[in-house]
Design a protein around this motif. Structure first.
Motif, mmCIF file in Angstrom:
data_model
loop_
_atom_site.group_PDB
_atom_site.id
_atom_site.type_symbol
_atom_site.label_atom_id
_atom_site.label_comp_id
_atom_site.label_asym_id
_atom_site.label_seq_id
_atom_site.Cartn_x
_atom_site.Cartn_y
_atom_site.Cartn_z
ATOM 1 N N TYR A 243 0.868 -1.172 0.000
ATOM 2 C CA TYR A 243 0.000 0.000 0.000
ATOM 3 C C TYR A 243 0.906 1.223 0.000
ATOM 4 N N ASN A 244 0.674 2.135 -0.912
ATOM 5 C CA ASN A 244 1.597 3.247 -1.104
ATOM 6 C C ASN A 244 1.087 4.576 -0.560
ATOM 7 N N GLY A 245 0.225 4.529 0.437
ATOM 8 C CA GLY A 245 -0.249 5.770 1.044
ATOM 9 C C GLY A 245 0.845 6.459 1.834
ATOM 10 N N SER B 177 -1.978 3.830 7.434
ATOM 11 C CA SER B 177 -3.323 4.161 7.884
ATOM 12 C C SER B 177 -3.947 5.184 6.955
ATOM 13 N N ILE B 178 -5.276 5.248 7.000
ATOM 14 C CA ILE B 178 -6.019 6.280 6.289
ATOM 15 C C ILE B 178 -7.045 6.846 7.257
ATOM 16 N N VAL C 295 -4.838 0.267 7.258
ATOM 17 C CA VAL C 295 -5.268 -0.247 5.962
ATOM 18 C C VAL C 295 -5.364 -1.773 5.968
ATOM 19 N N HIS C 296 -4.425 -2.453 6.616
ATOM 20 C CA HIS C 296 -4.484 -3.916 6.628
ATOM 21 C C HIS C 296 -5.716 -4.419 7.387
ATOM 22 N N ARG C 297 -6.194 -3.661 8.384
ATOM 23 C CA ARG C 297 -7.421 -4.051 9.091
ATOM 24 C C ARG C 297 -8.649 -3.835 8.215
ATOM 25 N N LEU C 298 -8.655 -2.793 7.396
ATOM 26 C CA LEU C 298 -9.765 -2.583 6.458
ATOM 27 C C LEU C 298 -9.829 -3.715 5.440
ATOM 28 N N GLY D 80 -14.792 -7.888 12.117
ATOM 29 C CA GLY D 80 -15.799 -6.901 12.475
ATOM 30 C C GLY D 80 -15.197 -5.529 12.714
ATOM 31 N N LEU D 81 -15.959 -4.492 12.396
ATOM 32 C CA LEU D 81 -15.483 -3.114 12.544
ATOM 33 C C LEU D 81 -15.134 -2.790 13.985
#
Length: 80
Positions: A14-16, A26-27, A36-39, A48-49
């Motif tokens: 992920y290149n954020g 993260s985002i 991001v990996h949790r999303l 679950g969220l």
């Protein structure tokens, strides 16, 4: 979503721009920070969220990777 077979064994970086301790990306969505990996785990591994007892572990040991095949859900346990 279907993954191409040649992608299954490779890391997908992920290149954020947002980094946290340990290199995790993260985002921010609606003023809330998400790793991001949790999303990705929520989308592909049914995490679950509001789940605070499950760790998303990178089997590839690359905190920047978002390949769902490289992620696994591990229950957090407190050992006394």
């Amino acid at each position: 979503m279907h993954w191409r077979p040649e992608v299954l064994d490779k890391c997908i970086p992920y290149n954020g721009n947002n980094y946290s301790a340990g290199g995790y990306r993260s985002i921010v969505i609606n003023n809330k920070k998400f790793y991001v990996h949790r999303l990705v785990a929520m989308l592909f591994l049914n995490l679950g969220l509001q789940d605070t007892t499950t760790i998303v572990r990178h089997k590839c040991d690359n905190p920047n990777c978002i390949n769902p095949d490289h992620l696994e859900l591990v229950q957090f346990e407190i050992i006394v």
